[in-house]
Design a protein around this motif. Structure first.
Motif, PDB file in Angstrom:
ATOM      1  N   SER A  86      22.362 -85.488 123.462  1.00 49.72           N
ATOM      2  CA  SER A  86      20.795 -85.293 123.273  1.00 49.72           C
ATOM      3  C   SER A  86      20.323 -83.987 123.532  1.00 49.72           C
ATOM      4  CB  SER A  86      20.244 -86.373 123.866  1.00 49.72           C
ATOM      5  OG  SER A  86      20.358 -86.047 125.327  1.00 49.72           O
ATOM      6  N   SER A  87      19.134 -83.715 123.233  1.00 50.83           N
ATOM      7  CA  SER A  87      18.480 -82.398 123.634  1.00 50.83           C
ATOM      8  C   SER A  87      18.419 -81.976 125.229  1.00 50.83           C
ATOM      9  CB  SER A  87      17.069 -82.206 123.164  1.00 50.83           C
ATOM     10  OG  SER A  87      17.105 -82.423 121.605  1.00 50.83           O
ATOM     11  N   LEU A  88      18.209 -83.201 125.858  1.00 53.24           N
ATOM     12  CA  LEU A  88      18.225 -83.117 127.484  1.00 53.24           C
ATOM     13  C   LEU A  88      19.571 -82.957 127.951  1.00 53.24           C
ATOM     14  CD1 LEU A  88      16.951 -83.681 130.058  1.00 53.24           C
ATOM     15  CD2 LEU A  88      17.237 -86.066 129.920  1.00 53.24           C
ATOM     16  N   GLY A  89      20.734 -83.672 127.394  1.00 57.19           N
ATOM     17  CA  GLY A  89      21.929 -83.747 127.850  1.00 57.19           C
ATOM     18  C   GLY A  89      22.478 -82.422 127.566  1.00 57.19           C
ATOM     19  N   LYS A  90      22.127 -81.577 126.295  1.00 56.38           N
ATOM     20  CA  LYS A  90      22.793 -79.992 126.221  1.00 56.38           C
ATOM     21  C   LYS A  90      22.285 -79.037 127.190  1.00 56.38           C
ATOM     22  CE  LYS A  90      23.675 -81.174 121.257  1.00 56.38           C
ATOM     23  NZ  LYS A  90      23.110 -80.719 119.819  1.00 56.38           N
ATOM     24  N   ILE A  91      21.036 -79.223 127.694  1.00 54.35           N
ATOM     25  CA  ILE A  91      20.406 -78.210 128.463  1.00 54.35           C
ATOM     26  C   ILE A  91      20.576 -78.615 130.124  1.00 54.35           C
ATOM     27  CG2 ILE A  91      18.522 -77.657 126.960  1.00 54.35           C
ATOM     28  CD1 ILE A  91      16.663 -79.133 128.865  1.00 54.35           C
ATOM     29  N   SER A  92      21.388 -79.706 130.454  1.00 54.55           N
ATOM     30  CA  SER A  92      21.554 -80.133 131.744  1.00 54.55           C
ATOM     31  C   SER A  92      22.703 -79.560 132.353  1.00 54.55           C
ATOM     32  CB  SER A  92      21.595 -81.671 131.971  1.00 54.55           C
ATOM     33  OG  SER A  92      20.332 -82.156 131.395  1.00 54.55           O
ATOM     34  N   ASP A  93      22.926 -79.326 133.553  1.00 56.74           N
ATOM     35  CA  ASP A  93      24.009 -79.050 134.393  1.00 56.74           C
ATOM     36  C   ASP A  93      24.863 -80.221 134.619  1.00 56.74           C
ATOM     37  OD1 ASP A  93      23.426 -76.124 135.017  1.00 56.74           O
ATOM     38  OD2 ASP A  93      21.528 -77.107 135.942  1.00 56.74           O
ATOM     39  N   LEU A  94      24.443 -81.291 134.786  1.00 54.40           N
ATOM     40  CA  LEU A  94      25.317 -82.588 135.132  1.00 54.40           C
ATOM     41  C   LEU A  94      24.574 -83.713 134.320  1.00 54.40           C
ATOM     42  CD1 LEU A  94      27.827 -82.876 136.873  1.00 54.40           C
ATOM     43  CD2 LEU A  94      26.294 -83.927 138.677  1.00 54.40           C
ATOM     44  N   VAL A  95      25.417 -84.600 133.741  1.00 53.40           N
ATOM     45  CA  VAL A  95      24.720 -85.439 132.978  1.00 53.40           C
ATOM     46  C   VAL A  95      25.457 -86.985 133.299  1.00 53.40           C
ATOM     47  CG1 VAL A  95      24.587 -86.746 130.469  1.00 53.40           C
ATOM     48  CG2 VAL A  95      24.577 -84.108 130.865  1.00 53.40           C
ATOM     49  N   PHE A  96      24.771 -88.022 133.538  1.00 52.25           N
ATOM     50  CA  PHE A  96      24.979 -89.292 133.688  1.00 52.25           C
ATOM     51  C   PHE A  96      24.750 -90.026 132.519  1.00 52.25           C
ATOM     52  CE2 PHE A  96      24.713 -87.813 138.186  1.00 52.25           C
ATOM     53  CZ  PHE A  96      25.990 -88.484 138.885  1.00 52.25           C
ATOM     54  N   GLU A  97      25.653 -90.292 131.530  1.00 51.22           N
ATOM     55  CA  GLU A  97      25.365 -91.044 130.506  1.00 51.22           C
ATOM     56  C   GLU A  97      25.455 -92.578 130.704  1.00 51.22           C
ATOM     57  OE1 GLU A  97      26.607 -90.332 125.732  1.00 51.22           O
ATOM     58  OE2 GLU A  97      28.377 -90.711 127.259  1.00 51.22           O
ATOM     59  N   VAL A  98      24.335 -93.203 130.472  1.00 52.07           N
ATOM     60  CA  VAL A  98      24.250 -94.583 130.454  1.00 52.07           C
ATOM     61  C   VAL A  98      24.007 -95.038 129.090  1.00 52.07           C
ATOM     62  CG1 VAL A  98      22.912 -96.629 131.692  1.00 52.07           C
ATOM     63  CG2 VAL A  98      23.160 -94.480 132.843  1.00 52.07           C
ATOM     64  N   LYS A  99      25.106 -95.621 128.516  1.00 51.67           N
ATOM     65  CA  LYS A  99      24.961 -95.915 127.224  1.00 51.67           C
ATOM     66  C   LYS A  99      25.259 -97.598 127.113  1.00 51.67           C
ATOM     67  CE  LYS A  99      26.012 -93.618 122.713  1.00 51.67           C
ATOM     68  NZ  LYS A  99      26.585 -92.454 122.463  1.00 51.67           N
ATOM     69  N   ILE A 100      24.335 -98.332 126.803  1.00 55.45           N
ATOM     70  CA  ILE A 100      24.461 -99.822 126.756  1.00 55.45           C
ATOM     71  C   ILE A 100      24.387-100.256 125.203  1.00 55.45           C
ATOM     72  CG2 ILE A 100      23.640-102.155 127.349  1.00 55.45           C
ATOM     73  CD1 ILE A 100      24.410-100.169 129.569  1.00 55.45           C
ATOM     74  N   GLU A 101      25.133-101.012 124.759  1.00 54.65           N
ATOM     75  CA  GLU A 101      25.055-101.471 123.138  1.00 54.65           C
ATOM     76  C   GLU A 101      24.250-102.515 123.288  1.00 54.65           C
ATOM     77  OE1 GLU A 101      28.825-102.658 121.862  1.00 54.65           O
ATOM     78  OE2 GLU A 101      29.709-100.597 122.150  1.00 54.65           O
ATOM     79  N   GLU A 102      22.973-102.182 123.126  1.00 58.92           N
ATOM     80  CA  GLU A 102      21.822-103.142 122.823  1.00 58.92           C
ATOM     81  C   GLU A 102      21.058-102.740 121.776  1.00 58.92           C
ATOM     82  OE1 GLU A 102      20.023-103.388 126.560  1.00 58.92           O
ATOM     83  OE2 GLU A 102      19.107-101.388 126.670  1.00 58.92           O
ATOM     84  N   ILE A 103      20.533-103.578 121.056  1.00 56.18           N
ATOM     85  CA  ILE A 103      19.340-103.458 120.047  1.00 56.18           C
ATOM     86  C   ILE A 103      18.156-104.233 120.522  1.00 56.18           C
ATOM     87  CG2 ILE A 103      18.686-103.868 117.614  1.00 56.18           C
ATOM     88  CD1 ILE A 103      21.912-103.728 117.046  1.00 56.18           C
ATOM     89  N   SER A 104      16.957-103.494 120.211  1.00 53.60           N
ATOM     90  CA  SER A 104      15.796-104.246 120.867  1.00 53.60           C
ATOM     91  C   SER A 104      14.648-104.066 119.858  1.00 53.60           C
ATOM     92  CB  SER A 104      15.361-103.248 122.011  1.00 53.60           C
ATOM     93  OG  SER A 104      14.008-103.579 122.339  1.00 53.60           O
ATOM     94  N   MET A 105      14.186-105.172 119.392  1.00 52.34           N
ATOM     95  CA  MET A 105      13.020-105.041 118.311  1.00 52.34           C
ATOM     96  C   MET A 105      11.958-104.416 118.985  1.00 52.34           C
ATOM     97  SD  MET A 105      13.238-109.023 117.108  1.00 52.34           S
ATOM     98  CE  MET A 105      11.951-108.702 115.904  1.00 52.34           C
TER      99      MET A 105
END
Length: 284
Positions: free
Chosen positions: A219-238
């Motif tokens: 993402s845009s935030l991830g690309k400009i960061s020095d360190l990234v903690f990616e929290v990726k959950i497979e969830e679909i929310s209405m």
């Protein structure tokens, strides 16, 4: 869905002929890969489809009746989920009993923690703790649901001998972020990684380190960061946010906090004890 209300797929098909060549290319991708699209940032979608810029995506969702990319993704997710309120490893439906909701939430949360156990390596966590330890000031940044996690981070790190800053006011934050110093550290939390109030003030920062907690490292935030903690959950929310992800985000803060306490030795333990004593008058 109300009778007569078009689904996102129907809106795309109804407006297909009025789209530009690039818009039709994007529409084809969305219709074939809706599950992937709902987990993509606007920049990631433009890149994968092969568009020249994000503006084509903006024109696309506006042409089919949406005012924002987030609204478009939420609607698309709702169409995929049907009557599902939350899809997070196990679907939760409107006719589920309280017992089913409880069991599904607990089992989904346990699985989410297990899935991230190896993802957050010792090296990643040690680097995060190192950045925080060497910082004189820690600025915790987040809006909406992410503000709760940012505020929690500010509270946890306030026991250390550092200047801690948190505010939910984007204008106030913009002023603070204009005056960043080399030994400052920003913890920025945004599940989408595309929150403008987070990204824009940080794009041209000087010297200060940026730790991101986001759902997409590309993402845009991830690309400009020095360190990234990616929290990726497979969830679909209405009509809900990324619920389970917040538990993982909070765990990251607690793990970093604990590492700092351990590395700080007796001095930090004494600070922690003093902090606890400061709350003693608030309890019977």
């Amino acid at each position: 869905m109300n009778k007569g209300q078009l689904t996102t797929f129907e809106k795309i098909k109804a407006n297909y002929n009025s789209l530009s060549k690039a818009g039709k290319k994007l529409a084809d991708f969305v219709l074939k890969n809706p599950e992937k699209v709902i987990r993509m940032s606007i920049s990631e979608l433009a890149r994968i489809v092969g568009l020249k810029s994000e503006s084509t995506v903006v024109k696309f969702y506006r042409n089919i009746g949406f005012s924002g990319y987030h609204d478009f993704k939420v609607s698309l997710a709702g169409d995929l989920a049907g009557k599902s309120i939350l899809h997070s490893y196990k679907d939760i439906y409107i006719n589920d009993s309280v017992d089913n909701v409880k069991k599904k939430f607990f089992s989904s949360t346990i699985r989410a923690f297990h899935d991230h156990l190896e993802k957050f390596t010792d090296k990643l966590l040690e680097e995060g703790a190192k950045i925080l330890s060497s910082s004189n000031r820690i600025i915790c940044l987040g809006y909406g649901a992410s503000a709760a996690i940012a505020k929690y981070a500010a509270f946890r790190f306030s026991v250390f001998d550092k200047e801690i800053f948190f505010s939910e006011d984007s204008h106030f934050n913009a002023l603070i972020l204009r005056k960043l110093k080399e030994n400052d550290c920003i913890i920025a939390i945004s599940y989408s990684g595309e929150t403008k109030d987070v990204i824009i003030p940080l794009e041209h920062r000087r010297g200060a380190k940026l730790i991101a907690i986001t759902g997409n490292k590309e993402s845009s935030l991830g690309k400009i960061s020095d360190l990234v903690f990616e929290v990726k959950i497979e969830e679909i929310s209405m009509r809900t946010d990324a619920l389970i992800s917040r538990y993982i985000q909070m765990a990251i803060i607690d793990i970093l906090f604990t590492i700092l306490v351990i590395n700080g030795g007796e001095k930090v333990l004494n600070e922690l004890t003093a902090a606890r004593k400061s709350f003693s008058h608030l309890k019977f």
